[in-house]
Design an enzyme around this catalytic site. Structure first.
Site, mmCIF file in Angstrom:
data_model
loop_
_atom_site.group_PDB
_atom_site.id
_atom_site.type_symbol
_atom_site.label_atom_id
_atom_site.label_comp_id
_atom_site.label_asym_id
_atom_site.label_seq_id
_atom_site.Cartn_x
_atom_site.Cartn_y
_atom_site.Cartn_z
ATOM 1 N N GLU A 149 107.092 92.612 -100.332
ATOM 2 C CA GLU A 149 106.896 93.738 -101.243
ATOM 3 C C GLU A 149 107.126 93.261 -102.686
ATOM 4 O OE1 GLU A 149 109.391 97.187 -100.654
ATOM 5 O OE2 GLU A 149 108.233 98.339 -102.103
ATOM 6 N N ALA B 8 117.910 94.164 -101.062
ATOM 7 C CA ALA B 8 117.534 93.979 -99.664
ATOM 8 C C ALA B 8 116.102 94.447 -99.474
ATOM 9 C CB ALA B 8 118.452 94.787 -98.755
ATOM 10 N N MET B 9 115.558 94.214 -98.275
ATOM 11 C CA MET B 9 114.169 94.593 -98.011
ATOM 12 C C MET B 9 114.034 95.145 -96.595
ATOM 13 S SD MET B 9 111.107 94.854 -99.091
ATOM 14 C CE MET B 9 109.887 95.602 -98.035
ATOM 15 N N ASN C 42 111.786 95.373 -94.252
ATOM 16 C CA ASN C 42 110.753 94.934 -93.301
ATOM 17 C C ASN C 42 111.007 95.522 -91.920
ATOM 18 O OD1 ASN C 42 110.090 92.916 -95.372
ATOM 19 N ND2 ASN C 42 111.999 91.991 -94.701
ATOM 20 N N GLU D 39 118.214 100.707 -96.400
ATOM 21 C CA GLU D 39 117.142 99.978 -95.699
ATOM 22 C C GLU D 39 116.891 100.597 -94.332
ATOM 23 O OE1 GLU D 39 115.675 98.271 -97.791
ATOM 24 O OE2 GLU D 39 117.336 97.999 -99.193
ATOM 25 N N GLU E 275 110.979 105.389 -102.390
ATOM 26 C CA GLU E 275 112.237 104.944 -102.991
ATOM 27 C C GLU E 275 113.117 106.102 -103.463
ATOM 28 O OE1 GLU E 275 113.269 102.270 -102.307
ATOM 29 O OE2 GLU E 275 111.518 100.997 -101.959
HETATM 30 N N1 B3K Z 1 111.733 98.016 -101.116
HETATM 31 C C1 B3K Z 1 112.567 96.951 -101.604
HETATM 32 C C2 B3K Z 1 112.281 96.567 -103.004
HETATM 33 C C3 B3K Z 1 111.204 95.577 -103.192
HETATM 34 C C4 B3K Z 1 111.145 95.101 -104.615
HETATM 35 C C5 B3K Z 1 109.973 94.271 -104.898
HETATM 36 N N2 B3K Z 1 110.000 93.693 -106.225
HETATM 37 C C6 B3K Z 1 114.012 97.262 -101.468
HETATM 38 C C7 B3K Z 1 114.373 98.682 -101.358
HETATM 39 O O1 B3K Z 1 114.135 99.483 -102.227
HETATM 40 O O2 B3K Z 1 114.859 99.048 -100.336
HETATM 41 ZN ZN ZN Z 2 114.220 101.190 -101.094
#
Ligand code: B3K
Ligand code: ZN
Length: 868
Positions: free
Chosen positions: A130, A271-272, A274, A307, A329
């Site tokens: 992302e 964090a991410m 996925n 997450e 978000e």
């Molecule tokens: N969705 C990711 C953020 C990604 C940032 C890319 N530059 C983390 C989060 O908001 O949970």
């Molecule tokens: Zn997020």
């Protein structure tokens, strides 16, 4: 001097929301075989492609920073005239409506210092896709509205990479005779490519399990490097708590048989999410009593929750395009804020979130990067992972919650999740569900999605003969591309108290007009007005209230947030007045002293709120409220106040310290954390007296503490004071913790925020310290980032602080443009400062602007800062 050619900044293409077009081709399945060997990754991607609707357009696949080794269509190698390889895409010419592509690419993860796509951290392979990282792994329509079912086979030397992880469930694994092994993962849930992930390397893990409300067993694993395996228990607990919370509060269950979390040291953000394989900055996983503070423990709980909650708000229902980012978000931040509030002190969580909003989001909304939570355009999407999208986005969701009530809001989210499961949708779809489920009209409310800027509400009150008339006037300042604004719908939670402290009235007002009156009759006396309780809207509120009324609210308001807010408002009045008149008058100071004395005499029950109420507003918040501000003056006035208070209230602070320093056993209970917070607030006042006895007290706490919260609080207080053994202490801390990267981050940050006049020289020296690296974002944030929040160093009147920062940004522009762009944003509010700061900052921005080969991340920020 010649004018800068600002049109040059328009070179990076601007992407507009109005240009959105649905995808030309869909990709229902993706089959990846990825071989990882030493420094190389070879990716064979087999994708099924379907023409979306009737059109003649070619297939355009995004791709960059990799080599194309092979290309087949339905098993046939494509001739040179059947495709075109461009710098940022691969175009394939075909008339077919349904076909299969096989694309082979090769890349070098160890050279990827941008930490976007596939890269190596501490020797292990990991990914960050992302927003647009997948296009650095293979050629693909890299946009969130193309959803595919993924099957991923990973192959690597077993000795080098014993662990091979990807999204979804593990369906097979095998050893080959040549020393390699493979693992095949299948994720049945269609997802956009930004949620793809792989991790491969030498990692250890802890394991647990969770049984969902409907009886499905889920295996939970947290992976780290071996030496950190003892620090994952808190994250595991937070994960299980999050799973229960989402079932109870939103009716959302987890949907795979495995949930993996991996902690990596080099990560651009927190964090991410996925699918089934979250990758985390190790800062938000690893913690134990000896190395992590209470704030770290709370941060882990919140980010693990965030997450996890994305599994529904983001993954099952995702975004149609990146302009909709706040759909996932803002909503997910609101969910994680409420989760943390339920796990700890609700009022303190609210206070902290409002502090963040005011210190960063209000500032962003008053500068050149101001944008609505659903922006209209961007050059680099990574620059739009902002406090506006996240924190203001969460405030907008919170307002819906306030206006519709908990039940109405839940009906709306139930409808949203069931209607759009498996789809890529818009913020409009979300608001539409809230409307439909509540049979209400939110047309005016929608302006929160399209108008930028922080609204101001001025409140006047008139009392006569038992009648109170409250007049509210709202306005919103002009922001880039938005000279005028329409009135917002603003929920204002309010209460009226009698002078004896009885609550006479409590309700949520809906302010919809530019100027609106609210009338209360039948009052026996002029009531005290408590407004914007719980900070029910992201606005700047000014109310005509006397110091006495505020002092009264500090005592009687039964809303923890508002009680704290009354104390803040009183302190702010005094500090801002002192800034204007060059010093604190005895009269103003005595108002503050009396208020604090009476707070100490009858403190709130919640010690965490008490600790917050004893603390003055931050220098950065004060700075943001004053126009043409001298940032050094702000810290001087604030510190003068603290020093005076510390002397006048010394014995009281000593009692607070002693009575909250009784626990022998370490505990992470809310009570124990609140006690530590209160004790350490008292300690910082005591050390501010600069008496040797309190230096000794703090030094004793530093050496004897059984946890990092107490040790770090004592360390921080001492190194910010005139403690004579400061340097010995700094060395001692280093010797004890130099092998703990996350503790070293604290060590760097505390030195970078030291009030010493030589701080810039120290920061320069630390920039070449062996434990520092510009390649590690946590280190950059803890040294360079923290330094920017230190007015005495950063805002030096000779401009050397600004020059240092731009120098680091220029270096980082090549290494990691996302991190470089974040730091560039520090200059966004350059116009709000007094001279010489303003001109010095501008000159440094121009120096940056004139650099060759600026990444578009940096170029977008610097050109907008100079333009707007
Ligand atoms: N969705 C990711 C953020 C990604 C940032 C890319 N530059 C983390 C989060 O908001 O949970
Ligand atoms: Zn997020």
């Amino acid at each position: 001097m010649t004018e800068l050619d600002l049109t040059r900044s328009l070179e990076p293409a601007t992407v507009y929301l109005k240009d959105y077009r649905k995808p030309d081709f869909l990709v229902p399945t993706v089959d990846l075989t990825i071989t990882l060997s030493g420094e190389l990754a070879t990716v064979v991607s087999v994708i099924s492609v379907i023409r979306n609707d009737i059109h003649q357009r070619s297939v355009v696949l995004d791709g960059e920073k990799m080599d194309l080794l092979g290309l087949k269509l339905n098993g046939r190698i494509l001739a040179d005239n059947e495709f075109e390889l461009e710098a940022q895409c691969l175009v394939i010419f075909t008339d077919l409506n349904e076909f299969e592509l096989e694309i082979t690419t090769q890349l070098k993860p160890s050279l990827n210092t941008e930490l976007s796509g596939l890269y190596k951290s501490s020797g292990n392979f990991c990914t960050q896709c992302e927003a647009e990282g997948f296009r650095r792994i293979t050629y693909f329509p890299d946009r969130p509205d193309v959803l595919s079912v993924y099957t991923v086979t990973l192959i690597a030397e077993k000795s080098e990479c014993p662990i091979l992880l990807s999204n979804g469930n593990l369906i097979s694994s095998d050893d080959n005779s040549d020393g390699t092994h493979l693992a095949c993962w299948h994720d049945p849930h269609p997802k956009p490519c930004y949620l793809f992930a792989l991790v491969a390397g030498n990692l250890k893990y802890i394991s647990d399990h969770f049984v969902t409300a409907s009886g499905q067993k889920v295996e939970l694993n947290i992976y780290t490097q071996e030496h950190n395996i003892g620090k994952c228990d808190h994250a595991m607990k937070a994960l299980k708590d999050s799973m229960v919370w989402d079932e109870q509060n939103y009716g959302r269950e987890y949907d795979l048989s495995i949930y993996n979390i991996v902690a990596v040291d080099d990560f651009n953000m927190g964090a991410m999410e996925n699918k089934g394989l979250n990758v985390f900055n190790s800062k938000y996983v690893l913690a134990d009593q000896q190395t992590a503070t209470d704030t770290d423990f709370e941060g882990i709980e919140s980010v693990i929750g965030h997450e996890y909650f994305h599994n529904w708000s983001g993954n099952r229902v995702t975004c149609r395009d990146w302009f909709q980012l706040s759909l996932k978000e803002g909503f997910t931040v609101f969910r994680d804020q409420e989760f943390s509030a339920d796990m700890g002190s609700r009022a303190v969580k609210r206070i902290r979130d409002v502090q963040t909003l005011r210190a960063y989001q209000f500032k962003e909304d008053a500068g050149p990067m101001s944008h609505p939570i659903r922006p209209e355009s961007y050059q680099e999407i990574n620059n739009f992972y902002t406090v506006t999208i996240y924190e203001k986005g969460a405030e907008v969701i919170r307002m819906l919650h306030s206006l519709l009530g908990a039940k109405g809001f839940r009906n709306g989210t139930d409808l949203y999740f069931s209607k759009f499961d498996g789809q890529a949708v818009t913020t409009e779809d979300f608001v539409g569900c809230m409307e439909a489920a509540n049979n209400t009209d939110l047309s005016q409310f929608r302006r929160w999605y399209t108008q930028s800027g922080t609204p101001t509400v001025n409140v006047e009150q008139e009392y006569q003969d038992g009648r109170l008339i409250i007049t509210m006037i709202q306005s919103c300042p002009p922001t880039p591309n938005q000279p005028t604004k329409e009135p917002f719908q603003i929920p204002i939670k309010m209460a009226l108290f009698s002078s004896q402290g009885t609550k006479i009235e409590e309700e949520t007002l809906s302010l919809t007009q530019a100027r609106q009156k609210f009338v209360y009759d039948g009052l026996s006396d002029k009531p005290i007005l408590s407004l914007l309780r719980d900070f029910s809207a992201p606005i700047k509120l000014t109310v005509s209230r006397t110091d006495e009324e505020l002092s009264r609210l500090i005592k009687i308001d039964d809303n923890g947030f508002s009680r704290w807010e009354a104390m803040q408002e009183l302190s702010l009045r005094i500090i801002i007045e002192a800034l204007e008149s060059e010093s604190i008058s005895d009269e103003a100071y005595s108002v503050l002293l009396v208020a604090l004395t009476s707070l100490i005499e009858s403190p709130p029950e919640d010690k965490a709120i008490y600790s917050e109420m004893l603390s003055l507003p931050s220098a950065s918040y004060i700075t943001s409220l004053v126009e043409n501000v001298d940032p050094i003056k702000v810290v001087e006035v604030r510190e003068a106040c603290i020093t005076r208070l510390s002397r006048d209230l010394e014995s009281q602070f000593h009692v607070i310290y002693a009575s909250n320093n009784q626990r022998a056993e370490f505990s992470l209970s809310a009570d124990a954390m609140a006690e530590r917070a209160l004790k350490n607030t008292a300690l910082s006042y005591l050390v501010a007296t600069d008496q040797a006895a309190y230096h000794a007290l703090a030094s004793h706490q530093y050496h004897m503490a059984n946890n990092m919260t107490d040790r770090l609080a004592a360390f921080a207080a001492l190194i910010q004071s005139n403690y004579p053994d400061r340097n010995v202490l700094v060395e001692h801390f280093y010797d004890q913790w130099s092998d703990q990267a996350l503790v070293m981050d604290k060590w760097f940050a505390l030195q970078a925020t030291s009030p010493r006049l030589s701080v810039l020289e120290e920061v320069r020296r630390l920039s070449s310290h062996p434990s520092f690296s510009l390649n590690n974002p946590n280190k950059v944030r803890s040294l360079v980032g923290a330094f920017t929040s230190n007015p005495r160093g950063f805002h030096r009147k000779d401009g050397a602080g600004y020059e240092y920062l731009i120098g680091k940004i220029i270096e980082l522009n090549k290494i990691n443009p996302q991190v470089a762009a974040r730091l560039t944003g520090t200059f966004n509010n350059w116009k709000s400062f007094s001279e010489p700061h303003r001109s010095l900052m501008k000159a440094q921005l121009e120096r940056l602007f004139n650099q060759k080969d600026l990444a578009k991340d940096v170029s977008e920020i610097v050109s907008k800062a100079l333009q707007n």
